[in-house]
Scaffold this motif. Structure first.
Motif, PDB file in Angstrom:
ATOM      1  N   LEU A  40       0.830  -1.208   0.000  1.00  0.00           N
ATOM      2  CA  LEU A  40       0.000   0.000   0.000  1.00  0.00           C
ATOM      3  C   LEU A  40       0.859   1.250   0.000  1.00  0.00           C
ATOM      4  O   LEU A  40       0.427   2.308  -0.435  1.00  0.00           O
ATOM      5  N   ASP A  41       2.080   1.131   0.520  1.00  0.00           N
ATOM      6  CA  ASP A  41       2.978   2.280   0.577  1.00  0.00           C
ATOM      7  C   ASP A  41       3.683   2.410  -0.772  1.00  0.00           C
ATOM      8  O   ASP A  41       4.414   1.515  -1.175  1.00  0.00           O
ATOM      9  N   PRO A  42       3.439   3.510  -1.490  1.00  0.00           N
ATOM     10  CA  PRO A  42       4.043   3.629  -2.824  1.00  0.00           C
ATOM     11  C   PRO A  42       5.565   3.586  -2.806  1.00  0.00           C
ATOM     12  O   PRO A  42       6.189   3.208  -3.799  1.00  0.00           O
ATOM     13  N   ILE A  43       6.159   3.964  -1.682  1.00  0.00           N
ATOM     14  CA  ILE A  43       7.626   3.979  -1.613  1.00  0.00           C
ATOM     15  C   ILE A  43       8.177   2.554  -1.684  1.00  0.00           C
ATOM     16  O   ILE A  43       9.289   2.331  -2.123  1.00  0.00           O
ATOM     17  N   PHE A  44       7.368   1.597  -1.285  1.00  0.00           N
ATOM     18  CA  PHE A  44       7.812   0.202  -1.278  1.00  0.00           C
ATOM     19  C   PHE A  44       8.204  -0.269  -2.679  1.00  0.00           C
ATOM     20  O   PHE A  44       9.193  -0.958  -2.858  1.00  0.00           O
ATOM     21  N   SER A  45       7.429   0.115  -3.682  1.00  0.00           N
ATOM     22  CA  SER A  45       7.729  -0.377  -5.026  1.00  0.00           C
ATOM     23  C   SER A  45       8.526   0.626  -5.845  1.00  0.00           C
ATOM     24  O   SER A  45       8.761   0.412  -7.025  1.00  0.00           O
ATOM     25  N   ALA A  46       8.935   1.727  -5.211  1.00  0.00           N
ATOM     26  CA  ALA A  46       9.729   2.721  -5.943  1.00  0.00           C
ATOM     27  C   ALA A  46      11.208   2.545  -5.606  1.00  0.00           C
ATOM     28  O   ALA A  46      11.557   1.923  -4.615  1.00  0.00           O
ATOM     29  N   PHE A  47      12.068   3.101  -6.460  1.00  0.00           N
ATOM     30  CA  PHE A  47      13.482   3.178  -6.121  1.00  0.00           C
ATOM     31  C   PHE A  47      13.644   4.400  -5.226  1.00  0.00           C
ATOM     32  O   PHE A  47      13.531   5.532  -5.700  1.00  0.00           O
ATOM     33  N   ALA A  48      13.865   4.179  -3.945  1.00  0.00           N
ATOM     34  CA  ALA A  48      13.908   5.297  -3.009  1.00  0.00           C
ATOM     35  C   ALA A  48      15.253   6.014  -3.121  1.00  0.00           C
ATOM     36  O   ALA A  48      16.305   5.390  -3.089  1.00  0.00           O
ATOM     37  N   ARG A  49      15.188   7.332  -3.284  1.00  0.00           N
ATOM     38  CA  ARG A  49      16.428   8.122  -3.380  1.00  0.00           C
ATOM     39  C   ARG A  49      16.863   8.530  -1.996  1.00  0.00           C
ATOM     40  O   ARG A  49      16.709   9.680  -1.595  1.00  0.00           O
ATOM     41  N   LEU A  50      17.399   7.588  -1.272  1.00  0.00           N
ATOM     42  CA  LEU A  50      17.810   7.876   0.100  1.00  0.00           C
ATOM     43  C   LEU A  50      19.276   8.281   0.132  1.00  0.00           C
ATOM     44  O   LEU A  50      20.048   7.946  -0.765  1.00  0.00           O
ATOM     45  N   TYR A  51      19.635   9.003   1.190  1.00  0.00           N
ATOM     46  CA  TYR A  51      21.047   9.287   1.425  1.00  0.00           C
ATOM     47  C   TYR A  51      21.733   7.980   1.818  1.00  0.00           C
ATOM     48  O   TYR A  51      21.143   7.135   2.501  1.00  0.00           O
ATOM     49  N   ILE A  52      22.980   7.838   1.380  1.00  0.00           N
ATOM     50  CA  ILE A  52      23.707   6.603   1.662  1.00  0.00           C
ATOM     51  C   ILE A  52      23.816   6.384   3.168  1.00  0.00           C
ATOM     52  O   ILE A  52      23.676   5.260   3.661  1.00  0.00           O
ATOM     53  N   LYS A  53      24.005   7.480   3.885  1.00  0.00           N
ATOM     54  CA  LYS A  53      24.019   7.417   5.348  1.00  0.00           C
ATOM     55  C   LYS A  53      22.788   6.679   5.893  1.00  0.00           C
ATOM     56  O   LYS A  53      22.897   5.855   6.799  1.00  0.00           O
ATOM     57  N   ASP A  54      21.624   6.974   5.314  1.00  0.00           N
ATOM     58  CA  ASP A  54      20.393   6.342   5.777  1.00  0.00           C
ATOM     59  C   ASP A  54      20.290   4.891   5.322  1.00  0.00           C
ATOM     60  O   ASP A  54      19.780   4.048   6.039  1.00  0.00           O
ATOM     61  N   ILE A  55      20.793   4.632   4.108  1.00  0.00           N
ATOM     62  CA  ILE A  55      20.758   3.254   3.615  1.00  0.00           C
ATOM     63  C   ILE A  55      21.590   2.364   4.530  1.00  0.00           C
ATOM     64  O   ILE A  55      21.210   1.243   4.858  1.00  0.00           O
ATOM     65  N   LEU A  56      22.733   2.899   4.964  1.00  0.00           N
ATOM     66  CA  LEU A  56      23.608   2.114   5.840  1.00  0.00           C
ATOM     67  C   LEU A  56      22.951   1.862   7.197  1.00  0.00           C
ATOM     68  O   LEU A  56      23.206   0.846   7.832  1.00  0.00           O
TER      69      LEU A  56
ATOM     70  N   ARG B 126      12.392   4.809   8.652  1.00  0.00           N
ATOM     71  CA  ARG B 126      11.239   5.177   9.498  1.00  0.00           C
ATOM     72  C   ARG B 126      10.200   4.066   9.381  1.00  0.00           C
ATOM     73  O   ARG B 126      10.519   2.922   9.608  1.00  0.00           O
ATOM     74  N   SER B 127       8.977   4.404   8.939  1.00  0.00           N
ATOM     75  CA  SER B 127       8.012   3.306   8.859  1.00  0.00           C
ATOM     76  C   SER B 127       7.823   2.809   7.428  1.00  0.00           C
ATOM     77  O   SER B 127       6.953   2.008   7.154  1.00  0.00           O
ATOM     78  N   HIS B 128       8.679   3.314   6.505  1.00  0.00           N
ATOM     79  CA  HIS B 128       8.504   2.919   5.111  1.00  0.00           C
ATOM     80  C   HIS B 128       9.303   1.666   4.781  1.00  0.00           C
ATOM     81  O   HIS B 128      10.517   1.640   5.005  1.00  0.00           O
ATOM     82  N   PRO B 129       8.666   0.672   4.221  1.00  0.00           N
ATOM     83  CA  PRO B 129       9.433  -0.485   3.766  1.00  0.00           C
ATOM     84  C   PRO B 129      10.159  -0.127   2.470  1.00  0.00           C
ATOM     85  O   PRO B 129       9.556   0.448   1.569  1.00  0.00           O
ATOM     86  N   ILE B 130      11.447  -0.430   2.416  1.00  0.00           N
ATOM     87  CA  ILE B 130      12.253  -0.071   1.239  1.00  0.00           C
ATOM     88  C   ILE B 130      12.736  -1.357   0.602  1.00  0.00           C
ATOM     89  O   ILE B 130      13.385  -2.170   1.261  1.00  0.00           O
ATOM     90  N   SER B 131      12.432  -1.534  -0.681  1.00  0.00           N
ATOM     91  CA  SER B 131      12.924  -2.741  -1.341  1.00  0.00           C
ATOM     92  C   SER B 131      14.103  -2.430  -2.246  1.00  0.00           C
ATOM     93  O   SER B 131      14.968  -3.268  -2.467  1.00  0.00           O
ATOM     94  N   LYS B 132      14.134  -1.226  -2.796  1.00  0.00           N
ATOM     95  CA  LYS B 132      15.256  -0.891  -3.678  1.00  0.00           C
ATOM     96  C   LYS B 132      15.565   0.598  -3.579  1.00  0.00           C
ATOM     97  O   LYS B 132      14.682   1.394  -3.258  1.00  0.00           O
ATOM     98  N   VAL B 133      16.802   0.918  -3.886  1.00  0.00           N
ATOM     99  CA  VAL B 133      17.243   2.295  -3.710  1.00  0.00           C
ATOM    100  C   VAL B 133      17.857   2.836  -5.000  1.00  0.00           C
ATOM    101  O   VAL B 133      18.161   2.088  -5.917  1.00  0.00           O
ATOM    102  N   ASP B 134      17.994   4.142  -5.035  1.00  0.00           N
ATOM    103  CA  ASP B 134      18.516   4.847  -6.194  1.00  0.00           C
ATOM    104  C   ASP B 134      19.549   5.837  -5.659  1.00  0.00           C
ATOM    105  O   ASP B 134      19.213   6.672  -4.826  1.00  0.00           O
ATOM    106  N   VAL B 135      20.788   5.701  -6.136  1.00  0.00           N
ATOM    107  CA  VAL B 135      21.867   6.463  -5.523  1.00  0.00           C
ATOM    108  C   VAL B 135      22.730   7.115  -6.592  1.00  0.00           C
ATOM    109  O   VAL B 135      22.923   6.557  -7.672  1.00  0.00           O
ATOM    110  N   LEU B 136      23.192   8.326  -6.317  1.00  0.00           N
ATOM    111  CA  LEU B 136      24.131   9.007  -7.215  1.00  0.00           C
ATOM    112  C   LEU B 136      25.299   9.490  -6.372  1.00  0.00           C
ATOM    113  O   LEU B 136      25.086  10.121  -5.334  1.00  0.00           O
ATOM    114  N   GLY B 137      26.499   9.176  -6.809  1.00  0.00           N
ATOM    115  CA  GLY B 137      27.646   9.630  -6.026  1.00  0.00           C
ATOM    116  C   GLY B 137      28.956   9.410  -6.749  1.00  0.00           C
ATOM    117  O   GLY B 137      29.003   8.872  -7.854  1.00  0.00           O
TER     118      GLY B 137
END
Lengths: 369, 125
Positions: free
Chosen positions: A19-35, A50-61
């Protein structure tokens, strides 16, 4: 940030994650948060920001570390907040063609003609260039997060080198990510309201929507071709009489004191207007005696439209692309009724297309085979 | 092992000594001079009508193509030696001439502001 263990136990049940759209999106999180993200105790490989389930991430660096293995590269990506390993598989296809690519420069022949083999080599070379990075290059990588040997990493599903000579891409990213955090990632997702929406999708909420779907169903079931308003008004009676006197909608508050028949009249007029705006009904002739045509069931209109498209598609002018919607509309208005709206025209064209009587060649062109 | 993240600092924060030695930093500036023999470069930038200079040790990024007067981005660890004082030991040195410095500064500030707000939020909870 939710470093406490206690939060883990409070994670929402996995049934609801979708139900949470962030779950199926590539979340653009800070690497600090991913770690820092906690892995779900229900499904390994899913993390919680936080309370969002994250399945995949999107990172630029920036690549600050590189290790090459036979099958993959391991790039350390630094976005200014943290450094994470990303595992980037080498392309199988490229490896097979590996040797010819390197040799391509020496075998370039200047015949001037289009040489597919040559172009393929160039393509492979370009692919090679964008997948082989050096320290200092900018890398964009998307993919699921993993934890291996107690280290968080990204298994790249897509990765490429970003050409960013004046930092435009990186600056845009730096400006965008805090906005994403503020608007989405940091806002708790309302699981309960999400469930409410889920239950509510089949049942229209406002009275107007209810009235609208009621009339639509009636027109479809009875295959009504045309009607006069007073014939149908009775259909909405159950809706109006079932309204409790202390209604919640503002529209209703204003009219609670009026008689039921006035309410009914107002509601019916609004509903009819809505149907007309959507092009589901239209008035063929504007006169004192209001007669509404039901677009979907108006066989004559369908026939006229089809004939126009068939005739005009033969003309040289329209032979290539077919007829434009506006051209069809103006022809229909001339030969059938001045009052056919653009929306009604769209409804007719859609229905004809569904029956494969006409074919759309572009967004707004139609033809008959 | 992965190195520490290169956090963005403004050149004037580094030159004023506000950043601790050993920190991994990322900063920018115009290449003012380059001495290949000593592997030393100086990035300079203007802020509030004063010039600020950041010394860069370039041994790890050589050879590179020095363009005097062009904007560079440097990423490296802040080190201090008796002879040269505070300098950035560059791991990455990229020419980014043409960069919109005002926009870059606002992006850095935006990111800082976000983290500042977030940490403030956590502390009040």
């Amino acid at each position: 940030m939710q470093p406490e263990r206690g939060d883990m136990e409070g994670e929402p049940p996995s049934m609801l994650w979708g139900l949470d759209p962030i779950f199926s999106a590539f979340a653009r999180l800070y690497i600090k948060d991913i770690l820092k993200m906690n892995e779900s105790c229900q499904v390994p490989g899913i993390y919680f920001y936080r309370s969002h389930p994250i399945s995949k991430v999107d990172v630029l660096g920036t690549v600050v570390y590189k290790r090459e293995r036979e099958d993959f590269f391991c790039y350390g990506v630094d976005d200014g907040t943290g450094v994470i390993n990303s595992l980037c598989w080498k392309d199988e296809q490229w490896r097979e063609h590996g040797e010819p690519v390197k040799a391509s420069k020496s075998t370039v022949t200047n015949t001037g003609g289009f040489n597919p083999a040559e172009q393929l080599k160039k393509l492979l070379q370009a692919q090679h260039n964008s997948s082989h990075l050096e320290i200092g290059d900018v890398l964009r990588v998307r993919g699921p997060g993993k934890t291996s040997r107690e280290q968080r990493e990204i298994r790249a599903s897509t990765y490429y080198k970003v050409t960013d000579p004046v930092l435009a891409v990186q600056i845009a990213w730096m400006l965008e990510v805090p906005q994403l955090y503020r608007k989405f990632y940091d806002k708790p997702f309302q699981w309960s309201s999400g469930m409410h929406d889920l239950n509510a999708t089949s049942a229209p909420v406002t009275l107007l929507e209810q009235a609208c779907s009621l009339l639509k169903d009636f027109l479809r079931e009875k295959a009504v071709e045309r009607f006069r308003p007073y014939d149908l008004r009775e259909q909405l009676v159950p809706l109006v009489s079932s309204i409790p006197s202390a209604s919640t909608s503002t529209h209703q508050e204003a009219v609670t004191n009026q008689s039921t028949s006035k309410q009914l009249h107002a509601l019916f007029r609004e509903t009819l207007q809505l149907l007309e705006d959507e092009g589901l009904v239209f008035r063929k002739v504007i006169s004192q005696d209001q007669v509404f045509q039901v677009t979907e069931n108006d066989k004559e209109l369908h026939r006229v439209t089809r004939d126009i498209i068939r005739e005009d598609s033969r003309r040289e002018k329209y032979a290539e692309k077919g007829c434009h919607v506006l051209h069809i509309l103006s022809s229909v208005r001339q030969s059938y009724s001045q009052n056919v709206s653009k929306m009604a025209m769209d409804v007719v064209l859609r229905s004809l297309e569904c029956n494969s009587e006409i074919i759309s060649t572009t967004d707004s062109h139609y033809t008959v085979l | 092992m992965l190195p520490a993240p290169g956090v963005f600092y403004f050149p004037w924060e580094i030159s004023s000594g506000a950043v601790q030695e050993g920190t991994t930093v990322r900063t920018f500036g115009k290449l003012k001079c380059y001495q290949p023999a000593d592997s030393q470069a100086v990035l300079s930038s203007q802020h509030a009508s004063t010039q600020h200079q950041v010394k860069v040790h370039t041994a790890f990024v050589e050879p590179f193509n020095p363009i005097l007067g062009a904007q560079y981005i440097v990423l490296g660890d802040l080190e201090s030696t008796e002879r040269d004082g505070l300098m950035v030991c560059a791991r990455v040195l990229n020419c980014v001439d043409g960069v919109d410095l005002t926009l870059l500064q606002s992006a850095i500030n935006e990111q800082r502001k976000y983290f500042h707000d977030r940490e403030g939020e956590v502390n009040t909870q």
